[in-house]
Write a protein that holds these residues in place. Structure first.
Motif, PDB file in Angstrom:
ATOM      1  N   PRO A  22       0.816  -1.223   0.000  1.00 50.58           N
ATOM      2  CA  PRO A  22       0.000   0.000   0.000  1.00 50.58           C
ATOM      3  C   PRO A  22       0.852   1.277   0.000  1.00 50.58           C
ATOM      4  O   PRO A  22       0.500   2.250  -0.666  1.00 50.58           O
ATOM      5  CB  PRO A  22      -0.817  -0.109   1.290  1.00 50.58           C
ATOM      6  N   LEU A  23       1.979   1.238   0.718  1.00 53.95           N
ATOM      7  CA  LEU A  23       2.858   2.407   0.720  1.00 53.95           C
ATOM      8  C   LEU A  23       3.475   2.629  -0.664  1.00 53.95           C
ATOM      9  O   LEU A  23       3.525   3.754  -1.157  1.00 53.95           O
ATOM     10  CB  LEU A  23       3.968   2.251   1.762  1.00 53.95           C
ATOM     11  N   PHE A  24       3.944   1.558  -1.279  1.00 53.55           N
ATOM     12  CA  PHE A  24       4.530   1.670  -2.613  1.00 53.55           C
ATOM     13  C   PHE A  24       3.493   2.233  -3.578  1.00 53.55           C
ATOM     14  O   PHE A  24       3.786   3.118  -4.383  1.00 53.55           O
ATOM     15  CB  PHE A  24       5.041   0.313  -3.115  1.00 53.55           C
ATOM     16  N   SER A  25       2.279   1.723  -3.498  1.00 55.02           N
ATOM     17  CA  SER A  25       1.193   2.189  -4.353  1.00 55.02           C
ATOM     18  C   SER A  25       0.954   3.689  -4.164  1.00 55.02           C
ATOM     19  O   SER A  25       0.811   4.442  -5.133  1.00 55.02           O
ATOM     20  CB  SER A  25      -0.068   1.400  -4.031  1.00 55.02           C
ATOM     21  N   PHE A  26       0.921   4.137  -2.917  1.00 49.35           N
ATOM     22  CA  PHE A  26       0.742   5.553  -2.601  1.00 49.35           C
ATOM     23  C   PHE A  26       1.848   6.384  -3.232  1.00 49.35           C
ATOM     24  O   PHE A  26       1.588   7.359  -3.937  1.00 49.35           O
ATOM     25  CB  PHE A  26       0.710   5.741  -1.081  1.00 49.35           C
ATOM     26  N   PHE A  27       3.095   5.976  -2.991  1.00 48.81           N
ATOM     27  CA  PHE A  27       4.216   6.745  -3.515  1.00 48.81           C
ATOM     28  C   PHE A  27       4.259   6.718  -5.042  1.00 48.81           C
ATOM     29  O   PHE A  27       4.534   7.731  -5.676  1.00 48.81           O
ATOM     30  CB  PHE A  27       5.549   6.234  -2.944  1.00 48.81           C
ATOM     31  N   TYR A  28       3.978   5.559  -5.624  1.00 44.55           N
ATOM     32  CA  TYR A  28       4.038   5.461  -7.078  1.00 44.55           C
ATOM     33  C   TYR A  28       2.979   6.349  -7.731  1.00 44.55           C
ATOM     34  O   TYR A  28       3.233   6.993  -8.737  1.00 44.55           O
ATOM     35  CB  TYR A  28       3.877   4.004  -7.551  1.00 44.55           C
ATOM     36  N   ARG A  29       1.817   6.398  -7.141  1.00 44.91           N
ATOM     37  CA  ARG A  29       0.773   7.259  -7.694  1.00 44.91           C
ATOM     38  C   ARG A  29       1.114   8.737  -7.509  1.00 44.91           C
ATOM     39  O   ARG A  29       0.668   9.575  -8.279  1.00 44.91           O
ATOM     40  CB  ARG A  29      -0.574   6.935  -7.061  1.00 44.91           C
ATOM     41  N   MET A  30       1.919   9.035  -6.496  1.00 43.78           N
ATOM     42  CA  MET A  30       2.317  10.423  -6.275  1.00 43.78           C
ATOM     43  C   MET A  30       3.452  10.855  -7.201  1.00 43.78           C
ATOM     44  O   MET A  30       3.463  11.984  -7.674  1.00 43.78           O
ATOM     45  CB  MET A  30       2.742  10.639  -4.816  1.00 43.78           C
ATOM     46  N   CYS A  31       4.425   9.967  -7.461  1.00 42.35           N
ATOM     47  CA  CYS A  31       5.614  10.407  -8.199  1.00 42.35           C
ATOM     48  C   CYS A  31       5.881   9.662  -9.498  1.00 42.35           C
ATOM     49  O   CYS A  31       6.757  10.063 -10.263  1.00 42.35           O
ATOM     50  CB  CYS A  31       6.844  10.348  -7.304  1.00 42.35           C
ATOM     51  N   LYS A  32       5.186   8.553  -9.757  1.00 43.45           N
ATOM     52  CA  LYS A  32       5.327   7.775 -10.999  1.00 43.45           C
ATOM     53  C   LYS A  32       6.766   7.296 -11.231  1.00 43.45           C
ATOM     54  O   LYS A  32       7.226   7.231 -12.356  1.00 43.45           O
ATOM     55  CB  LYS A  32       4.859   8.592 -12.211  1.00 43.45           C
ATOM     56  N   ASP A  33       7.490   6.963 -10.172  1.00 46.14           N
ATOM     57  CA  ASP A  33       8.860   6.469 -10.303  1.00 46.14           C
ATOM     58  C   ASP A  33       9.040   5.305  -9.341  1.00 46.14           C
ATOM     59  O   ASP A  33       8.968   5.470  -8.127  1.00 46.14           O
ATOM     60  CB  ASP A  33       9.849   7.593  -9.985  1.00 46.14           C
ATOM     61  N   SER A  34       9.309   4.113  -9.882  1.00 45.10           N
ATOM     62  CA  SER A  34       9.427   2.897  -9.066  1.00 45.10           C
ATOM     63  C   SER A  34      10.580   2.972  -8.078  1.00 45.10           C
ATOM     64  O   SER A  34      10.423   2.616  -6.906  1.00 45.10           O
ATOM     65  CB  SER A  34       9.629   1.670  -9.953  1.00 45.10           C
ATOM     66  N   ASP A  35      11.746   3.422  -8.545  1.00 43.43           N
ATOM     67  CA  ASP A  35      12.919   3.475  -7.664  1.00 43.43           C
ATOM     68  C   ASP A  35      12.695   4.434  -6.499  1.00 43.43           C
ATOM     69  O   ASP A  35      12.983   4.108  -5.349  1.00 43.43           O
ATOM     70  CB  ASP A  35      14.171   3.885  -8.447  1.00 43.43           C
ATOM     71  N   THR A  36      12.169   5.607  -6.809  1.00 40.91           N
ATOM     72  CA  THR A  36      11.886   6.581  -5.753  1.00 40.91           C
ATOM     73  C   THR A  36      10.847   6.030  -4.794  1.00 40.91           C
ATOM     74  O   THR A  36      10.981   6.178  -3.574  1.00 40.91           O
ATOM     75  CB  THR A  36      11.392   7.909  -6.373  1.00 40.91           C
ATOM     76  N   SER A  37       9.833   5.366  -5.326  1.00 37.78           N
ATOM     77  CA  SER A  37       8.781   4.797  -4.479  1.00 37.78           C
ATOM     78  C   SER A  37       9.348   3.750  -3.527  1.00 37.78           C
ATOM     79  O   SER A  37       9.019   3.740  -2.334  1.00 37.78           O
ATOM     80  CB  SER A  37       7.678   4.180  -5.340  1.00 37.78           C
ATOM     81  N   GLU A  38      10.216   2.878  -4.049  1.00 39.57           N
ATOM     82  CA  GLU A  38      10.844   1.862  -3.195  1.00 39.57           C
ATOM     83  C   GLU A  38      11.695   2.516  -2.105  1.00 39.57           C
ATOM     84  O   GLU A  38      11.667   2.099  -0.939  1.00 39.57           O
ATOM     85  CB  GLU A  38      11.694   0.918  -4.038  1.00 39.57           C
ATOM     86  N   ASP A  39      12.456   3.537  -2.483  1.00 37.64           N
ATOM     87  CA  ASP A  39      13.288   4.244  -1.509  1.00 37.64           C
ATOM     88  C   ASP A  39      12.436   4.889  -0.421  1.00 37.64           C
ATOM     89  O   ASP A  39      12.780   4.849   0.767  1.00 37.64           O
ATOM     90  CB  ASP A  39      14.142   5.316  -2.193  1.00 37.64           C
ATOM     91  N   LEU A  40      11.324   5.472  -0.834  1.00 44.38           N
ATOM     92  CA  LEU A  40      10.451   6.133   0.140  1.00 44.38           C
ATOM     93  C   LEU A  40       9.782   5.130   1.075  1.00 44.38           C
ATOM     94  O   LEU A  40       9.601   5.415   2.264  1.00 44.38           O
ATOM     95  CB  LEU A  40       9.424   7.009  -0.581  1.00 44.38           C
ATOM     96  N   VAL A  41       9.437   3.951   0.564  1.00 45.20           N
ATOM     97  CA  VAL A  41       8.878   2.903   1.431  1.00 45.20           C
ATOM     98  C   VAL A  41       9.911   2.536   2.504  1.00 45.20           C
ATOM     99  O   VAL A  41       9.585   2.445   3.691  1.00 45.20           O
ATOM    100  CB  VAL A  41       8.464   1.657   0.619  1.00 45.20           C
ATOM    101  N   GLN A  42      11.150   2.334   2.079  1.00 43.76           N
ATOM    102  CA  GLN A  42      12.219   2.009   3.044  1.00 43.76           C
ATOM    103  C   GLN A  42      12.372   3.127   4.069  1.00 43.76           C
ATOM    104  O   GLN A  42      12.531   2.872   5.267  1.00 43.76           O
ATOM    105  CB  GLN A  42      13.555   1.779   2.314  1.00 43.76           C
ATOM    106  N   SER A  43      12.301   4.358   3.587  1.00 41.92           N
ATOM    107  CA  SER A  43      12.421   5.509   4.480  1.00 41.92           C
ATOM    108  C   SER A  43      11.317   5.523   5.536  1.00 41.92           C
ATOM    109  O   SER A  43      11.554   5.836   6.703  1.00 41.92           O
ATOM    110  CB  SER A  43      12.374   6.801   3.660  1.00 41.92           C
ATOM    111  N   VAL A  44      10.101   5.166   5.118  1.00 45.33           N
ATOM    112  CA  VAL A  44       8.975   5.136   6.070  1.00 45.33           C
ATOM    113  C   VAL A  44       9.248   4.125   7.178  1.00 45.33           C
ATOM    114  O   VAL A  44       9.057   4.425   8.364  1.00 45.33           O
ATOM    115  CB  VAL A  44       7.643   4.819   5.355  1.00 45.33           C
ATOM    116  N   PHE A  45       9.725   2.938   6.809  1.00 42.44           N
ATOM    117  CA  PHE A  45       9.968   1.921   7.836  1.00 42.44           C
ATOM    118  C   PHE A  45      11.160   2.288   8.724  1.00 42.44           C
ATOM    119  O   PHE A  45      11.150   1.995   9.920  1.00 42.44           O
ATOM    120  CB  PHE A  45      10.090   0.529   7.209  1.00 42.44           C
ATOM    121  N   GLU A  46      12.137   2.974   8.172  1.00 42.71           N
ATOM    122  CA  GLU A  46      13.239   3.468   9.000  1.00 42.71           C
ATOM    123  C   GLU A  46      12.718   4.501  10.000  1.00 42.71           C
ATOM    124  O   GLU A  46      13.099   4.480  11.175  1.00 42.71           O
ATOM    125  CB  GLU A  46      14.327   4.099   8.122  1.00 42.71           C
TER     126      GLU A  46
END
Length: 178
Positions: A22-46
């Motif tokens: 769900p977090l990846f989906s949120f980020f991907y819909r916001m920025c349309k970039d898979s790598d950035t979305s994955e990085d942001l998901v990791q950032s959230v859990f950190e």
């Protein structure tokens, strides 16, 4: 999350398994970039680990999590803005999307038009639509995340949906002329 807060850090893995998509989906819909979305998901859990003491359990976990996600997204783009990296529209991507739209069936075309229209909304409206319609959060939860009232979210959502509908209509007309 209460167990993570008390020091059982292994439970964070369970939270990751449950909420990373769900977090990846949120980020991907916001920025349309898979790598950035994955990085942001990791950032959230950190951040969840770092700020676990701030979790009170009084609201829903997803409200707390998406508040962290929203802040991570804002922080990321502040850093990008400081580095002065230009954001460019990938013309080839748009051309490919237009070509594919002509080929796919009507249902897929409507979905594509909706996604294109969603990208054209300003970030605040897009965020509210994504949290409500794609992530399934209630207006109260979105209000808590955005630090505003439920009434304000209802008004913003109404306006966002009206603008989204107008954008879909405009895009549909543009596509029919091509």
């Amino acid at each position: 999350m209460m167990k993570v807060k008390k020091g059982d850090l292994d439970k964070l893995g369970l939270l990751f398994e449950r909420y990373n998509r769900p977090l990846f989906s949120f980020f991907y819909r916001m920025c349309k970039d898979s790598d950035t979305s994955e990085d942001l998901v990791q950032s959230v859990f950190e951040r969840m680990l770092k700020y676990r003491e701030s979790y009170t359990g009084s609201g829903t976990f997803t409200t707390w999590m998406f508040s962290i996600a929203r802040n991570a997204h804002i922080d990321h783009y502040r850093k990008v803005k400081r580095r002065a990296i230009p954001v460019e529209i990938d013309e080839e991507r748009l051309e490919v999307e237009e070509d594919e739209t002509a080929i796919i069936d009507q249902k897929e075309q409507k979905k594509s038009l909706l996604e294109m229209a969603l990208e054209r909304l300003d970030e605040e409206k897009r965020e509210i639509v994504i949290l409500s319609r794609y992530e399934g959060l209630k207006y109260k939860e979105i209000a808590d995340i955005l630090n505003t009232t439920e009434g304000a979210i209802k008004v913003k959502m109404f306006r966002a949906m009206k603008e989204l509908k107008d954008l879909v209509t405009t895009l549909s007309e543009e596509c029919s002329y091509e």
